[in-house]
Scaffold this motif. Structure first.
Motif, PDB file in Angstrom:
ATOM      1  N   LYS A 169       0.827  -1.211   0.000  1.00 50.48           N
ATOM      2  CA  LYS A 169       0.000   0.000   0.000  1.00 50.48           C
ATOM      3  C   LYS A 169       0.864   1.264   0.000  1.00 50.48           C
ATOM      4  N   ASN A 170       1.905   1.278   0.816  1.00 54.27           N
ATOM      5  CA  ASN A 170       2.791   2.443   0.879  1.00 54.27           C
ATOM      6  C   ASN A 170       3.511   2.669  -0.443  1.00 54.27           C
ATOM      7  N   ALA A 171       3.931   1.579  -1.095  1.00 53.49           N
ATOM      8  CA  ALA A 171       4.595   1.709  -2.397  1.00 53.49           C
ATOM      9  C   ALA A 171       3.645   2.300  -3.431  1.00 53.49           C
ATOM     10  N   LEU A 172       2.380   1.895  -3.385  1.00 53.83           N
ATOM     11  CA  LEU A 172       1.401   2.435  -4.324  1.00 53.83           C
ATOM     12  C   LEU A 172       1.068   3.892  -4.025  1.00 53.83           C
ATOM     13  N   ILE A 173       0.984   4.239  -2.741  1.00 48.82           N
ATOM     14  CA  ILE A 173       0.728   5.634  -2.370  1.00 48.82           C
ATOM     15  C   ILE A 173       1.854   6.528  -2.887  1.00 48.82           C
ATOM     16  N   GLN A 174       3.102   6.087  -2.697  1.00 51.65           N
ATOM     17  CA  GLN A 174       4.240   6.858  -3.206  1.00 51.65           C
ATOM     18  C   GLN A 174       4.170   6.998  -4.725  1.00 51.65           C
ATOM     19  N   HIS A 175       3.771   5.928  -5.401  1.00 49.04           N
ATOM     20  CA  HIS A 175       3.687   5.959  -6.862  1.00 49.04           C
ATOM     21  C   HIS A 175       2.636   6.974  -7.324  1.00 49.04           C
ATOM     22  N   PHE A 176       1.433   6.899  -6.778  1.00 48.72           N
ATOM     23  CA  PHE A 176       0.349   7.763  -7.244  1.00 48.72           C
ATOM     24  C   PHE A 176       0.514   9.200  -6.776  1.00 48.72           C
ATOM     25  N   ASP A 177       1.229   9.399  -5.654  1.00 52.00           N
ATOM     26  CA  ASP A 177       1.506  10.763  -5.208  1.00 52.00           C
ATOM     27  C   ASP A 177       2.349  11.521  -6.230  1.00 52.00           C
ATOM     28  N   ARG A 178       3.181  10.812  -6.969  1.00 53.43           N
ATOM     29  CA  ARG A 178       4.015  11.459  -7.986  1.00 53.43           C
ATOM     30  C   ARG A 178       3.175  12.082  -9.084  1.00 53.43           C
ATOM     31  N   PHE A 179       1.958  11.581  -9.255  1.00 60.12           N
ATOM     32  CA  PHE A 179       1.086  12.077 -10.324  1.00 60.12           C
ATOM     33  C   PHE A 179      -0.077  12.913  -9.779  1.00 60.12           C
ATOM     34  N   ASN A 180      -0.008  13.212  -8.467  1.00 57.63           N
ATOM     35  CA  ASN A 180      -1.006  14.079  -7.829  1.00 57.63           C
ATOM     36  C   ASN A 180      -2.432  13.552  -7.979  1.00 57.63           C
ATOM     37  N   GLY A 202      -7.265  10.287 -19.016  1.00 57.08           N
ATOM     38  CA  GLY A 202      -6.001  10.182 -19.727  1.00 57.08           C
ATOM     39  C   GLY A 202      -4.881   9.537 -18.940  1.00 57.08           C
ATOM     40  N   PHE A 203      -5.105   9.262 -17.655  1.00 59.31           N
ATOM     41  CA  PHE A 203      -4.037   8.654 -16.841  1.00 59.31           C
ATOM     42  C   PHE A 203      -3.877   7.180 -17.192  1.00 59.31           C
ATOM     43  N   ARG A 204      -2.649   6.765 -17.427  1.00 63.81           N
ATOM     44  CA  ARG A 204      -2.380   5.377 -17.819  1.00 63.81           C
ATOM     45  C   ARG A 204      -1.259   4.736 -17.008  1.00 63.81           C
ATOM     46  N   ASN A 205      -0.702   5.468 -16.061  1.00 64.25           N
ATOM     47  CA  ASN A 205       0.496   4.972 -15.369  1.00 64.25           C
ATOM     48  C   ASN A 205       0.137   4.124 -14.150  1.00 64.25           C
ATOM     49  N   TYR A 206      -0.591   3.036 -14.423  1.00 64.00           N
ATOM     50  CA  TYR A 206      -0.944   2.103 -13.353  1.00 64.00           C
ATOM     51  C   TYR A 206       0.144   1.037 -13.250  1.00 64.00           C
ATOM     52  N   PRO A 207       0.724   0.837 -12.065  1.00 63.54           N
ATOM     53  CA  PRO A 207       1.779  -0.176 -11.936  1.00 63.54           C
ATOM     54  C   PRO A 207       1.194  -1.586 -11.842  1.00 63.54           C
ATOM     55  N   GLY A 208       2.012  -2.569 -12.113  1.00 62.31           N
ATOM     56  CA  GLY A 208       1.656  -3.964 -11.903  1.00 62.31           C
ATOM     57  C   GLY A 208       2.333  -4.485 -10.644  1.00 62.31           C
ATOM     58  N   ASP A 261     -16.424   6.084 -10.516  1.00 60.64           N
ATOM     59  CA  ASP A 261     -15.506   7.200 -10.749  1.00 60.64           C
ATOM     60  C   ASP A 261     -14.155   7.015 -10.089  1.00 60.64           C
ATOM     61  N   ARG A 262     -13.846   5.796  -9.635  1.00 58.25           N
ATOM     62  CA  ARG A 262     -12.606   5.576  -8.893  1.00 58.25           C
ATOM     63  C   ARG A 262     -12.032   4.194  -9.188  1.00 58.25           C
ATOM     64  N   PHE A 263     -10.792   4.014  -8.773  1.00 56.70           N
ATOM     65  CA  PHE A 263     -10.187   2.683  -8.829  1.00 56.70           C
ATOM     66  C   PHE A 263      -9.622   2.370  -7.453  1.00 56.70           C
ATOM     67  N   CYS A 264      -9.677   1.083  -7.077  1.00 53.60           N
ATOM     68  CA  CYS A 264      -9.265   0.647  -5.744  1.00 53.60           C
ATOM     69  C   CYS A 264      -8.323  -0.545  -5.851  1.00 53.60           C
ATOM     70  N   LEU A 265      -7.409  -0.635  -4.919  1.00 51.58           N
ATOM     71  CA  LEU A 265      -6.508  -1.790  -4.838  1.00 51.58           C
ATOM     72  C   LEU A 265      -7.322  -3.039  -4.541  1.00 51.58           C
ATOM     73  N   LEU A 291      -7.766   1.414  -0.256  1.00 54.66           N
ATOM     74  CA  LEU A 291      -6.896   2.321  -0.999  1.00 54.66           C
ATOM     75  C   LEU A 291      -7.544   2.607  -2.356  1.00 54.66           C
ATOM     76  N   CYS A 292      -8.149   3.788  -2.481  1.00 54.63           N
ATOM     77  CA  CYS A 292      -8.875   4.148  -3.697  1.00 54.63           C
ATOM     78  C   CYS A 292      -8.483   5.556  -4.143  1.00 54.63           C
ATOM     79  N   TYR A 293      -8.538   5.784  -5.455  1.00 54.12           N
ATOM     80  CA  TYR A 293      -8.242   7.087  -6.044  1.00 54.12           C
ATOM     81  C   TYR A 293      -9.308   7.429  -7.070  1.00 54.12           C
ATOM     82  N   LEU A 294      -9.523   8.744  -7.250  1.00 55.24           N
ATOM     83  CA  LEU A 294     -10.399   9.188  -8.317  1.00 55.24           C
ATOM     84  C   LEU A 294      -9.752   8.885  -9.664  1.00 55.24           C
ATOM     85  N   LEU A 295     -10.559   8.422 -10.598  1.00 53.06           N
ATOM     86  CA  LEU A 295     -10.063   8.228 -11.958  1.00 53.06           C
ATOM     87  C   LEU A 295      -9.737   9.588 -12.575  1.00 53.06           C
TER      88      LEU A 295
END
Length: 323
Positions: free
Chosen positions: A215-226, A247-253, A276-280, A240-244
Motif C-alpha cells: 500500500k505504501n509503495a502504491l501511495i508513493q507511486h500515485f503521489d508522484r502524479f497528484n 487520460g491517466f495510464r500509469n498504473y503499476p503492476g 468514478d474511482r479505482f481501488c486496490l 486504498l482508492c483514487y479518483l479516476l
C-alpha cells in the motif's frame, strides 16, 4: 467436498435455486456413508449411526450435514461421460454465509491432498494432475473446464515452482513482491507460511506487514502524479482508492516472486475500476496468511502436477478453453 442438498427429512424442503439442489431421494445410487467406511474416521458419528460433518471456513461461513456416497459423472475427452462410483461427499442441509443467498454456488469441491478431496478419491484415474483456467470477469464465457490427467495440454511457456513439503494444501514458497518493477524491502520470514492459490477466495490476501508495504509503495507511486485519494466504493471493501483521472495510464503492476517462477499481475487485475474511482484489489489480514485469489488469477492456466510436486502456470485466453 460439500454440496447443498434438499433436506433428507420428510416434510422439509430445500431452497429454490436456478441450479437445482441435489435431491437424494431421486437418486438410485445415493446412500449415507457407512460408519464402517474407510473414510468414516474423518466424520462425527451421531447417535443414530450417521456420519455428520460441521465445517467453519476462514471467511466465517459454516456448513453442516450428512456424509454421503454417490456416483459422480463427468464430461470426458473420450466424448462419452465417465462415471466414478463411491465418491464420498458432504450433503449439506445447513449452510450459513454468503453462498446461502446471493450466488448460484451450490457446492464446494475440495482438491487438496486430503483423502477426502475429489483428486484424492479419484486415485490413478486422474494421473495425479488437474488444471483450471478462469476467464475474465467481463468475458461472455462464464464457465470453463476443470481438467484431469491426459486431458491437460501444456501449450505455452509455463513457469514452474515446487510445492512446500509436508503440507495438506498446495502452498508454494514466496520470496518477495514487486510493485511497478521495484522489489519491496520486507523483513526476513514475512512469507514463512508460503502462499496458496485459492479460487474460493475472491481476491488476494496478504499478511499485514506485506500489505502495508504494498500500500505504501502504491501511495508513493500515485503521489508522484497528484492523484486524489478518496474513500472506498460501497460495492468494494478495499481501503486504498483514487479518483479516476482522464487520460491517466500509469498504473503499476505487481509481481509475486516464487522460488523459480514469477507470477505477474497486470494493472487490470491489481485494481478494481468502479464508477468514478479505482481501488486496490488486494486485502490485508491479521493472520499469517498469503492467498492469491481468483480476481488475480484471471486468464492464467494453472496445472497442479501432484505426482511431480510442481505448480505450473502460464497466461492464456481462458475463454478459448473448449472441449
Amino acid at each position: 467436498m460439500k454440496f447443498r442438498c434438499r433436506d433428507l427429512n420428510p416434510g422439509l424442503s430445500g431452497e429454490s435455486r436456478d441450479y437445482p439442489l441435489f435431491d437424494p431421494k431421486k437418486s438410485t445410487s445415493y446412500k449415507k456413508l457407512s460408519t464402517n467406511h474407510a473414510l468414516a474416521r474423518f466424520f462425527t458419528r451421531s447417535n443414530n449411526d450417521e456420519c455428520n460433518f460441521n465445517v467453519t471456513y476462514e471467511s466465517g461461513q459454516s456448513s453442516s450435514g450428512i456424509a454421503s456416497v454417490e456416483t459422480f459423472t463427468f464430461p470426458s475427452s473420450k466424448r462419452v461421460p465417465e462415471s466414478i462410483q463411491g465418491i464420498v461427499f458432504g450433503c449439506t442441509n445447513n449452510y450459513q454465509g454468503q453462498f446461502a443467498s446471493n450466488t448460484l454456488v451450490t457446492g464446494i469441491m475440495g482438491m487438496n491432498r486430503s483423502p477426502l478431496s475429489l483428486i484424492g478419491q479419484m486415485g490413478t484415474k486422474s494421473v495425479r494432475r488437474f488444471s483450471y483456467c478462469l476467464s475474465k470477469l467481463n468475458s461472455p464465457t462464464k464457465s470453463t473446464f476443470l481438467r484431469f490427467g491426459n486431458d491437460i495440454k501444456e501449450k505455452g511457456n509455463f513457469q514452474k515452482t515446487s510445492f512446500l513439503s509436508a503440507r495438506n494444501d498446495y502452498s508454494v514458497k514466496l520470496l518477495n513482491l514487486s510493485i511497478g518493477g521495484r522489489v519491496l524491502t520486507l523483513p526476513r520470514g514475512t512469507f514463512s507460511s508460503g502462499c496458496v492459490f485459492d479460487v474460493g477466495s475472491g481476491t488476494t490476501y496478504l499478511e499485514m506487514g506485506a500489505y502495508n508495504a504494498v500500500k505504501n509503495a502504491l501511495i508513493q507511486h500515485f503521489d508522484r502524479f497528484n492523484l486524489t485519494r478518496v474513500g472506498t466504493d460501497p460495492s468494494f471493501p478495499g481501503d486504498l482508492c483514487y479518483l479516476l483521472q482522464r487520460g491517466f495510464r500509469n498504473y503499476p503492476g505487481m509481481v509475486f516472486h516464487f522460488q523459480g517462477a514469477n507470477f505477474e499481475i497486470g494493472p487490470e487485475a491489481l485494481f478494481r475500476f468502479i464508477n468514478d474511482r479505482f481501488c486496490l484489489a488486494v486485502m490485508g489480514t491479521q493472520k499469517r496468511l498469503t492467498v492469491l485469489g481468483a480476481y488475480q488469477q484471471q486468464n492464467v492456466r494453472f496445472i497442479y502436477d501432484i505426482g511431480n510436486e510442481k505448480l505450473l502456470f502460464a497466461k492464456e485466453d481462458c475463454s478459448q478453453d473448449k472441449a
